[in-house]
Design a protein around this motif. Structure first.
Motif, PDB file in Angstrom:
ATOM      1  N   LEU A 141      16.398  48.874  52.003  1.00 23.83           N
ATOM      2  CA  LEU A 141      17.332  49.835  51.419  1.00 23.83           C
ATOM      3  C   LEU A 141      18.248  50.480  52.455  1.00 23.83           C
ATOM      4  O   LEU A 141      19.437  50.683  52.198  1.00 23.83           O
ATOM      5  CB  LEU A 141      16.574  50.945  50.694  1.00 23.83           C
ATOM      6  N   HIS A 142      17.703  50.793  53.629  1.00 25.48           N
ATOM      7  CA  HIS A 142      18.451  51.554  54.634  1.00 25.48           C
ATOM      8  C   HIS A 142      18.903  50.708  55.823  1.00 25.48           C
ATOM      9  O   HIS A 142      19.486  51.233  56.769  1.00 25.48           O
ATOM     10  CB  HIS A 142      17.612  52.740  55.122  1.00 25.48           C
ATOM     11  N   ASN A 143      18.606  49.430  55.794  1.00 21.85           N
ATOM     12  CA  ASN A 143      19.075  48.476  56.799  1.00 21.85           C
ATOM     13  C   ASN A 143      18.719  48.857  58.236  1.00 21.85           C
ATOM     14  O   ASN A 143      19.549  48.805  59.121  1.00 21.85           O
ATOM     15  CB  ASN A 143      20.597  48.283  56.686  1.00 21.85           C
ATOM     16  N   TYR A 144      17.484  49.218  58.474  1.00 19.68           N
ATOM     17  CA  TYR A 144      17.045  49.384  59.858  1.00 19.68           C
ATOM     18  C   TYR A 144      16.222  48.164  60.252  1.00 19.68           C
ATOM     19  O   TYR A 144      15.673  47.457  59.409  1.00 19.68           O
ATOM     20  CB  TYR A 144      16.295  50.699  60.090  1.00 19.68           C
ATOM     21  N   GLU A 145      16.181  47.911  61.549  1.00 22.10           N
ATOM     22  CA  GLU A 145      15.471  46.740  62.072  1.00 22.10           C
ATOM     23  C   GLU A 145      13.977  46.962  61.936  1.00 22.10           C
ATOM     24  O   GLU A 145      13.460  48.034  62.238  1.00 22.10           O
ATOM     25  CB  GLU A 145      15.847  46.548  63.543  1.00 22.10           C
ATOM     26  N   LEU A 146      13.260  45.934  61.501  1.00 17.93           N
ATOM     27  CA  LEU A 146      11.828  46.037  61.298  1.00 17.93           C
ATOM     28  C   LEU A 146      11.131  44.861  61.947  1.00 17.93           C
ATOM     29  O   LEU A 146      11.499  43.711  61.712  1.00 17.93           O
ATOM     30  CB  LEU A 146      11.519  46.069  59.791  1.00 17.93           C
ATOM     31  N   THR A 147      10.132  45.131  62.790  1.00 18.64           N
ATOM     32  CA  THR A 147       9.313  44.084  63.404  1.00 18.64           C
ATOM     33  C   THR A 147       7.852  44.418  63.175  1.00 18.64           C
ATOM     34  O   THR A 147       7.485  45.578  62.984  1.00 18.64           O
ATOM     35  CB  THR A 147       9.574  43.960  64.914  1.00 18.64           C
ATOM     36  N   ASP A 170      19.670  57.963  67.920  1.00 19.93           N
ATOM     37  CA  ASP A 170      20.054  58.502  69.228  1.00 19.93           C
ATOM     38  C   ASP A 170      19.304  57.842  70.390  1.00 19.93           C
ATOM     39  O   ASP A 170      19.481  58.224  71.538  1.00 19.93           O
ATOM     40  CB  ASP A 170      19.875  60.019  69.268  1.00 19.93           C
ATOM     41  N   GLY A 171      18.439  56.871  70.104  1.00 24.77           N
ATOM     42  CA  GLY A 171      17.730  56.140  71.140  1.00 24.77           C
ATOM     43  C   GLY A 171      16.341  56.675  71.439  1.00 24.77           C
ATOM     44  O   GLY A 171      15.571  56.026  72.147  1.00 24.77           O
ATOM     45  N   SER A 172      15.983  57.837  70.924  1.00 24.37           N
ATOM     46  CA  SER A 172      14.644  58.385  71.167  1.00 24.37           C
ATOM     47  C   SER A 172      13.621  57.639  70.314  1.00 24.37           C
ATOM     48  O   SER A 172      13.949  57.053  69.286  1.00 24.37           O
ATOM     49  CB  SER A 172      14.615  59.878  70.864  1.00 24.37           C
ATOM     50  N   GLN A 173      12.379  57.656  70.794  1.00 23.11           N
ATOM     51  CA  GLN A 173      11.306  56.965  70.085  1.00 23.11           C
ATOM     52  C   GLN A 173      10.245  57.959  69.636  1.00 23.11           C
ATOM     53  O   GLN A 173       9.930  58.913  70.339  1.00 23.11           O
ATOM     54  CB  GLN A 173      10.667  55.895  70.966  1.00 23.11           C
ATOM     55  N   VAL A 174       9.699  57.694  68.463  1.00 19.98           N
ATOM     56  CA  VAL A 174       8.645  58.519  67.887  1.00 19.98           C
ATOM     57  C   VAL A 174       7.491  57.589  67.550  1.00 19.98           C
ATOM     58  O   VAL A 174       7.686  56.533  66.957  1.00 19.98           O
ATOM     59  CB  VAL A 174       9.133  59.239  66.611  1.00 19.98           C
ATOM     60  N   HIS A 208       8.782  49.416  64.534  1.00 23.00           N
ATOM     61  CA  HIS A 208       7.845  48.375  64.939  1.00 23.00           C
ATOM     62  C   HIS A 208       6.484  48.763  64.377  1.00 23.00           C
ATOM     63  O   HIS A 208       5.963  49.840  64.666  1.00 23.00           O
ATOM     64  CB  HIS A 208       7.793  48.248  66.460  1.00 23.00           C
ATOM     65  N   ILE A 209       5.909  47.873  63.559  1.00 22.16           N
ATOM     66  CA  ILE A 209       4.625  48.139  62.918  1.00 22.16           C
ATOM     67  C   ILE A 209       3.519  47.439  63.696  1.00 22.16           C
ATOM     68  O   ILE A 209       3.574  46.234  63.923  1.00 22.16           O
ATOM     69  CB  ILE A 209       4.626  47.642  61.458  1.00 22.16           C
ATOM     70  N   THR A 210       2.514  48.208  64.109  1.00 19.17           N
ATOM     71  CA  THR A 210       1.306  47.664  64.725  1.00 19.17           C
ATOM     72  C   THR A 210       0.126  48.049  63.836  1.00 19.17           C
ATOM     73  O   THR A 210       0.282  48.859  62.925  1.00 19.17           O
ATOM     74  CB  THR A 210       1.101  48.225  66.154  1.00 19.17           C
ATOM     75  N   PRO A 211      -1.063  47.501  64.089  1.00 15.10           N
ATOM     76  CA  PRO A 211      -2.198  47.855  63.222  1.00 15.10           C
ATOM     77  C   PRO A 211      -2.540  49.347  63.242  1.00 15.10           C
ATOM     78  O   PRO A 211      -2.996  49.879  62.239  1.00 15.10           O
ATOM     79  CB  PRO A 211      -3.357  47.034  63.790  1.00 15.10           C
ATOM     80  N   LEU A 212      -2.320  50.033  64.359  1.00 14.71           N
ATOM     81  CA  LEU A 212      -2.735  51.428  64.452  1.00 14.71           C
ATOM     82  C   LEU A 212      -1.606  52.412  64.713  1.00 14.71           C
ATOM     83  O   LEU A 212      -1.868  53.598  64.951  1.00 14.71           O
ATOM     84  CB  LEU A 212      -3.797  51.570  65.547  1.00 14.71           C
ATOM     85  N   ALA A 213      -0.359  51.963  64.699  1.00 18.46           N
ATOM     86  CA  ALA A 213       0.746  52.882  64.966  1.00 18.46           C
ATOM     87  C   ALA A 213       2.053  52.346  64.403  1.00 18.46           C
ATOM     88  O   ALA A 213       2.200  51.149  64.165  1.00 18.46           O
ATOM     89  CB  ALA A 213       0.882  53.117  66.466  1.00 18.46           C
ATOM     90  N   LEU A 214       2.971  53.271  64.217  1.00 21.66           N
ATOM     91  CA  LEU A 214       4.352  52.928  63.890  1.00 21.66           C
ATOM     92  C   LEU A 214       5.210  53.454  65.032  1.00 21.66           C
ATOM     93  O   LEU A 214       5.087  54.614  65.412  1.00 21.66           O
ATOM     94  CB  LEU A 214       4.804  53.604  62.592  1.00 21.66           C
ATOM     95  N   ARG A 215       6.039  52.602  65.601  1.00 21.38           N
ATOM     96  CA  ARG A 215       6.976  53.040  66.645  1.00 21.38           C
ATOM     97  C   ARG A 215       8.358  53.081  66.025  1.00 21.38           C
ATOM     98  O   ARG A 215       8.913  52.054  65.664  1.00 21.38           O
ATOM     99  CB  ARG A 215       6.944  52.113  67.851  1.00 21.38           C
ATOM    100  N   LEU A 216       8.897  54.282  65.894  1.00 18.96           N
ATOM    101  CA  LEU A 216      10.208  54.471  65.295  1.00 18.96           C
ATOM    102  C   LEU A 216      11.227  54.696  66.403  1.00 18.96           C
ATOM    103  O   LEU A 216      11.024  55.541  67.273  1.00 18.96           O
ATOM    104  CB  LEU A 216      10.211  55.684  64.372  1.00 18.96           C
ATOM    105  N   THR A 217      12.307  53.946  66.368  1.00 17.44           N
ATOM    106  CA  THR A 217      13.430  54.174  67.278  1.00 17.44           C
ATOM    107  C   THR A 217      14.538  54.804  66.450  1.00 17.44           C
ATOM    108  O   THR A 217      14.973  54.238  65.448  1.00 17.44           O
ATOM    109  CB  THR A 217      13.914  52.854  67.897  1.00 17.44           C
ATOM    110  N   LEU A 218      14.960  55.978  66.866  1.00 19.51           N
ATOM    111  CA  LEU A 218      15.980  56.707  66.115  1.00 19.51           C
ATOM    112  C   LEU A 218      17.370  56.292  66.552  1.00 19.51           C
ATOM    113  O   LEU A 218      17.548  55.612  67.569  1.00 19.51           O
ATOM    114  CB  LEU A 218      15.776  58.209  66.297  1.00 19.51           C
TER     115      LEU A 218
END
Length: 142
Positions: free
Chosen positions: A129-135, A99-103, A87-97
């Motif tokens: 390329l890697h087929n992950y969900e992007l918002t 295994d369900g953990s978030q970075v 999930h892309i925001t103006p000041l951060a990237l929220r990555l969901t891995l």
């Protein structure tokens, strides 16, 4: 605050070392105390300034995302195949891995708008390329 405490430590060590009333056989302890104060002063300066250039960064490559917070800090690696969603925001990237953990990657440490746009575009390209969900911030699927 670290710098103020370090300067206080250095002043105290100097006062102990150069005072005229030293009559102890353990003078080497004063030199060690003074030397440690100088070493810690250099550590604080290196940690809090960019003496060797920018030491805090986010880098996106084809295989991983790396984030580093400073000179003596470790790098945090996130492998691209381990990412399930971004999930892309103006000041951060929220990555969901996978295994369900978030970075959370703080984009405030990226100084130039051009570099910030380059990181976001690279994340978008890697999503294809890697087929992950992007918002994005608007909640739209990309």
């Amino acid at each position: 605050m670290q710098l103020v405490l370090t300067l206080f430590w250095l002043a105290w060590a100097s006062m102990l070392l150069f005072s005229a009333e030293r009559a102890y056989a353990q003078d080497y302890l004063y030199y060690a105390f003074f030397g440690l104060a100088i070493v810690f002063l250099f550590y604080v300066i290196l940690q809090n300034t960019s003496v060797f250039g920018v030491q805090s960064y986010i880098e996106v490559t084809q295989q991983y995302i790396v984030q580093k917070f400073g000179v003596f800090r470790t790098k945090h690696l996130i492998q691209i195949p381990d990412i399930a969603a971004v999930h892309i925001t103006p000041l951060a990237l929220r990555l969901t891995l996978q295994d369900g953990s978030q970075v959370y990657l703080d984009l405030k440490q990226v100084r130039k708008k051009r570099d910030l746009d380059k990181i976001k575009n690279k994340i978008r390209d890697l999503a294809e390329l890697h087929n992950y969900e992007l918002t994005d911030t608007m909640g739209n699927r990309i």
